[in-house]
Design an enzyme around this catalytic site. Structure first.
Site, short mmCIF file in Angstrom:
data_model
loop_
_atom_site.label_atom_id
_atom_site.label_comp_id
_atom_site.label_asym_id
_atom_site.label_seq_id
_atom_site.Cartn_x
_atom_site.Cartn_y
_atom_site.Cartn_z
N GLU A 85 1.89 12.39 43.68
CA GLU A 85 1.23 13.38 44.51
C GLU A 85 0.65 14.50 43.65
O GLU A 85 1.10 14.71 42.52
CB GLU A 85 2.24 14.02 45.48
CG GLU A 85 2.93 13.07 46.42
CD GLU A 85 4.01 13.79 47.20
OE1 GLU A 85 3.79 14.08 48.39
OE2 GLU A 85 5.08 14.08 46.61
N LYS A 118 -14.17 1.85 32.09
CA LYS A 118 -15.41 1.51 32.83
C LYS A 118 -15.16 1.39 34.33
O LYS A 118 -15.77 0.58 35.02
CB LYS A 118 -16.03 0.21 32.29
CG LYS A 118 -16.07 0.11 30.78
CD LYS A 118 -16.68 1.33 30.11
CE LYS A 118 -16.58 1.24 28.59
NZ LYS A 118 -16.94 2.52 27.91
N SER A 173 -6.50 -3.11 30.63
CA SER A 173 -7.31 -2.40 29.65
C SER A 173 -6.54 -2.35 28.35
O SER A 173 -5.51 -1.65 28.26
CB SER A 173 -7.62 -0.97 30.13
OG SER A 173 -8.07 -0.17 29.06
N ASP A 233 5.22 17.17 48.90
CA ASP A 233 6.16 17.07 50.02
C ASP A 233 6.96 15.78 50.02
O ASP A 233 8.16 15.78 50.35
CB ASP A 233 5.40 17.23 51.35
CG ASP A 233 4.30 16.20 51.50
OD1 ASP A 233 4.43 15.27 52.31
OD2 ASP A 233 3.28 16.32 50.79
N LYS A 274 -8.29 2.04 52.06
CA LYS A 274 -8.17 2.39 53.47
C LYS A 274 -8.84 1.39 54.42
O LYS A 274 -8.46 1.29 55.59
CB LYS A 274 -8.79 3.77 53.71
CG LYS A 274 -7.99 4.92 53.12
CD LYS A 274 -6.76 5.22 53.94
CE LYS A 274 -6.12 6.54 53.54
NZ LYS A 274 -4.95 6.88 54.37
N SER A 292 -9.92 13.12 55.74
CA SER A 292 -10.76 13.87 54.81
C SER A 292 -11.84 13.00 54.19
O SER A 292 -12.72 13.50 53.51
CB SER A 292 -9.89 14.48 53.70
OG SER A 292 -9.30 13.45 52.92
#
Length: 328
Positions: A209, A279, A29, A215, A54, A79
Site C-alpha cells: 500500500e 520496457k 527481467s 489501513d 479490474k 477513481s
C-alpha cells in the site's frame, strides 16, 4: 469460517471470462533479477483489457446479471481502473453504465471511461461520500450498484490473476517463495492469494500500500478493519481506498498476509525503472509491488518472488516526469 468466495468461485470466474479477458503471461527481467539477487516472475496486468486487472472482476460481475438487471443498467464508483473495467464490460454486454468518479481522477482515466460509452458523474473525494453519491445516482432506476472490491463476483474475477499465476508456475515446475501484490480495498489480494495459497500453501504473501493508505497493513496487525486518515494523499491513485472490505479482509487476515508500504517517491522511481529497464508502462499504484522490491522492503536474495503490475493507466505527462527523475 465461511468466506464470501471459495476457490471454486475463482475457477467459475475463470470460465466466465475465458476468451474475453486477456490471459497475461508470466515474464522475467534479467536486469531486475540481477538487481534484487533473486528470481522475479512478473504478471503484467497492464497488458489486460483497459490496462488493468479490474476488467476481470467487472466482466465476471456484469455477465452474471439477469436480462432484467442488464436492462436497468449499472452504477459504479471508482477513481479510474474499476471505472474503465465496468465501462468496457458494459459496452461489450450492451449495458448502460454510469460511473461516479472523483473530480481529481487522472484525465486519461476519465477520458477512457467515457470512451467506452459510460456516463461519468464527478464528486469531491475529500468532502463527499462516493457510496452516497452513487445511491443518489441510482435513485428509482433500479440500477445495480457494482462496488470496486467488496463483492463476491468482483473478488472471484480478480482471483483469476492468482489462478493463472499458479497454473503457469506449476507448468514451469516452479514453487515460489513469496508473492507481492498491490492492495487497495483487497479485491485483488483476497482473490489472488486464495488461489495462490490453494496451490502453494507454504507461500509468504505480502500486500503493498502507499504509506498514507496503510489501513490494510494496520488491519492485518490489529485483526480488525482500520481506516485511512481523513485527507490522506498519494500519487498512487489506483490504491486510494478508505478501508478494506468486510468481505475481502477476513480472507487476507486468515491467510496470514503481511503488509508493507511504499512512499510516493519509491512508486514514481518504480514507474521509471519499469519503463526504462523492463520496457513496461505502469502507473504508480500499479508498480507498488515492484517499488517494494527495488526499495529492498521485501528480501529477494536467493528467492523466487512473484509480483503483479496491476495497471498501466498513467498520464503521459506523469510518465515523462518519472523518466526525467532518472536524469535530474
Amino acid at each position: 469460517m465461511t468466506y464470501a468466495i471459495s476457490y471454486d468461485d475463482i475457477l467459475s470466474a475463470a470460465e466466465q471470462i475465458r476468451g474475453v479477458a486477456v490471459r497475461t503471461p508470466l515474464i522475467e527481467s534479467p536486469t531486475l533479477n540481477a538487481r534484487v539477487s533473486g528470481r522475479v516472475l512478473i504478471k503484467p496486468e497492464n497488458l489486460q483489457r483497459v490496462g488493468a486487472f479490474k476488467f476481470r472482476g467487472a466482466y465476471n460481475r456484469l455477465s452474471r446479471l439477469t436480462d432484467e438487471e442488464k436492462a436497468r443498467g449499472v452504477v459504479a464508483f471508482s477513481s479510474g481502473n474499476h471505472a474503465q473495467g465496468i465501462a468496457h464490460a458494459a459496452e461489450l454486454l450492451g449495458i448502460k453504465a454510469t460511473i461516479v468518479m472523483p473530480k481529481d481522477a487522472p484525465e486519461l482515466k476519465l477520458a477512457n471511461t467515457r470512451g467506452y460509452g459510460a456516463d461519468v458523474v464527478l464528486y469531491d473525494r475529500y468532502n463527499e461520500n462516493r457510496e452516497e453519491v452513487a445511491a443518489r445516482v441510482v435513485g428509482d432506476s433500479g440500477a445495480t450498484v457494482v462496488p470496486p472490491y467488496n463483492d463476491p463476483f468482483i473478488m472471484a474475477g480478480q482471483g483469476t490473476v492468482g489462478l493463472e499465476i499458479a497454473e503457469d508456475l506449476e507448468a514451469m515446475g516452479i514453487t515460489p517463495d513469496q508473492a507481492v501484490i498491490n492492495c487497495g480495498g483487497g479485491g485483488l489480494c483476497s482473490g489472488a492469494y486464495m488461489a495462490l495459497y490453494k496451490h502453494f500453501p507454504g507461500l509468504d504473501g505480502y500486500v503493498v500500500e502507499p504509506e498514507a493508505f496503510d489501513d490494510v497493513t494496520r488491519s492485518l496487525i490489529s485483526g480488525t478493519i482500520e481506516q485511512v486518515d481523513f485527507g490522506a494523499r498519494s500519487v498512487c491513485d489506483a490504491l486510494l481506498t478508505p478501508s478494506a472490505g468486510d468481505l475481502t479482509f477476513p480472507i487476507m487476515r486468515d491467510l496470514g498476509l503481511k503488509g508493507v508500504t511504499v512512499s510516493d517517491d519509491e512508486a514514481l522511481d518504480a514507474v521509471a525503472y519499469a519503463a526504462i529497464s523492463m520496457k513496461l508502462v505502469g502507473e504508480p499504484g500499479g508498480v507498488a509491488s515492484l517499488a517494494t522490491l527495488l526499495a529492498g522492503k521485501v528480501a529477494c536474495q536467493g528467492k523466487t518472488t512473484v509480483i503483479v503490475i496491476s495497471g498501466g493507466n498513467i498520464e503521459p505527462a506523469q510518465l515523462q516526469a518519472c523518466l526525467e527523475r532518472t536524469v535530474s
